[in-house]
Design an enzyme around this catalytic site. Sequence first.
Site, PDB file in Angstrom:
ATOM      1  N   SER A 146       0.826  -1.201   0.000  1.00 11.68           N
ATOM      2  CA  SER A 146       0.000   0.000   0.000  1.00 11.68           C
ATOM      3  C   SER A 146       0.857   1.247   0.000  1.00 11.68           C
ATOM      4  CB  SER A 146      -0.963  -0.042   1.189  1.00 11.68           C
ATOM      5  OG  SER A 146      -1.915   0.990   1.107  1.00 11.68           O
ATOM      6  N   ASP A 301      -2.293   6.491  -4.030  1.00 13.42           N
ATOM      7  CA  ASP A 301      -1.149   5.767  -3.467  1.00 13.42           C
ATOM      8  C   ASP A 301      -0.709   4.650  -4.410  1.00 13.42           C
ATOM      9  OD1 ASP A 301      -3.219   3.958  -3.040  1.00 13.42           O
ATOM     10  OD2 ASP A 301      -2.555   3.403  -1.036  1.00 13.42           O
ATOM     11  N   ASP A 303      -0.874   1.387  -4.735  1.00 12.65           N
ATOM     12  CA  ASP A 303      -1.791   0.363  -5.243  1.00 12.65           C
ATOM     13  C   ASP A 303      -3.158   0.951  -5.578  1.00 12.65           C
ATOM     14  OD1 ASP A 303      -2.283   0.688  -2.464  1.00 12.65           O
ATOM     15  OD2 ASP A 303      -3.249  -1.269  -2.357  1.00 12.65           O
ATOM     16  N   ASP A 305      -5.636   2.408  -4.082  1.00  7.07           N
ATOM     17  CA  ASP A 305      -6.889   2.228  -3.351  1.00  7.07           C
ATOM     18  C   ASP A 305      -7.199   3.436  -2.465  1.00  7.07           C
ATOM     19  OD1 ASP A 305      -4.967   1.777  -1.409  1.00  7.07           O
ATOM     20  OD2 ASP A 305      -5.828  -0.102  -0.678  1.00  7.07           O
TER      21      ASP A 305
END
Length: 573
Positions: A146, A301, A303, A305
């Site tokens: 993340s 960010d 990834d 999400d």
Amino acid sequence: MMKTDIEKAYALWLEKAKGDAALIKELKEIEGKSEEIYDRFYTELKFGTAGLRGVIGAGTNRMNIYTVGRVTQGLADCIASKGKKGKVAVSYDPRINSELFARHAACVLAANGVTVYITPILEPTPVLSFMVRYYGCDAGIMITASHNPAKYNGYKCYGPDGCQMTDLYADETTAFVEKVDYFGTKTVGFDEGVQSGKIIFTGDDMLEAYYAAVLARRIDPSVMEKSDLSVLYSPLNGTGNIPVRTALSRMGITADVVPEQEMPDGNFPTTPFPNPEFPKAFELGIEMAKKKPYDLILATDPDADRAGIAVRDKDGTYRLMTGNEVGCMLLYYVLSRKTELHILEKDPIAVESIVSSDLAVKVAEKFGCRMIKVLTGFKYIGEQIKLLEEKGEENRFQFGFEESYGYLSGSYVRDKDAVLASVLICETAAYCKANGKTLLDFMNEIYSEFGVFRHKTVSASFDGAKGMETMKNIMEKLRADTPETVSGMRVLAVSDYLAQVRTDKATGKKTPIDLPKADVLAMSLEHDCSLIIRPSGTEPKIKAYLNACAPTLEEADNIVASLNKEADLIFGA
């Protein structure tokens, strides 16, 4: 773990970890360095509802092909125990070794007879969640850490509903993982898996279905027909570049991109924390906007999400909006516009985490929407969607969010989605601009109606074995000696989510908390303020959530500043 056991584990890895030359090199470099060896082997990365997350490197307490392979073998064994070959979706972000770990997981699964659907290039976490349901998979694996610093990587595991594993499913899988030897996993070559049909690359059909689902969540597409909204976008060297720009383009926005942060790069060279929660992530974008003003600077960010924004004020400066502000603003936009257009579903429901703003509760009440509070972790929001879906009522779900910049509208995925968030933020901004105001003006109107709610999340880092013990001691001390006042405000109630009880400080009355156990302690204060403390489930940090409410912005900010000092004292800063 005893010292002799750690030495044996180190020797074993030195002998057998031959599948990655970098690991052997690292192991040889730390020979004779007891502290370095201890930190890598004193514990194992624990598999849980958040999957795995840790520093990349050699050892049982690091992210490497052996820790990834062991968990994947356990997942394959768990699937096999249910009497089926199974299907698993796999994707990855641009972090160091992400593609290596994703392909290694695919090879282990294929060797166990599991069919793998893997993305040919990196894709966001929400795409992985969508893939699980699109292909009818038994599980999903997303290789990502993340928004953690570059030295980290991770392994998120999803259930067949496209939601991160629930406690029950994670416990079941863990039981199988614990039986697996690090060097005893089954595996095949990646090309062999592809040729046998056990490893299948996903196609454009899946991505097109995903984009259609995202764009279907727009409230009023006509808003964009005459919009001249200008947007600057940063993927922060992550997965969002193509998906976010594609979705925005299809809704009528051609976003410019911060060039230094456009292409995937797991080293994240422009910022130590590739996280839209941190102002530094926006510095290059704001500098670029000095030459060409934009209505909105948007960042996602690695990834993709989580999404954050900086909004151009009337004086030309840019102000970052918090996750709580964006969540409350989007909730207000969704509910108010649906009400105006007569498309708000009957008995609507919204969901937020227990550490998110109570302003959202007031917004929901205004529009007759029920607000459900859940534990921190978007899987709990996904769980609420699943419960509605089981009753054929998933359309009642309007919006879900966490203060940590995660948002979702609709049931097409079961995790936060920065691609969708980007679409909704831009539609809201375009609607505001058409009515002669900015998102900041819109937020101030909400504050004028309900009171000024201000929030801040602060944290202290505690790395390694000593750090885990320090965080444990902080929570134990706070539970044993909870203060009577915080920042001059009386503590009205204490909610201990580990003991699952809420205690009224005045009467001593205890009320059960009907949520799963969690290491969270929340102090409800006077004037709708609160201080919430919890160790992070994904990082070596302990966090404090500072929540203030006051008639004016200045008063609310002063309360937050005072709560910040209290949090520092608790953390020993």
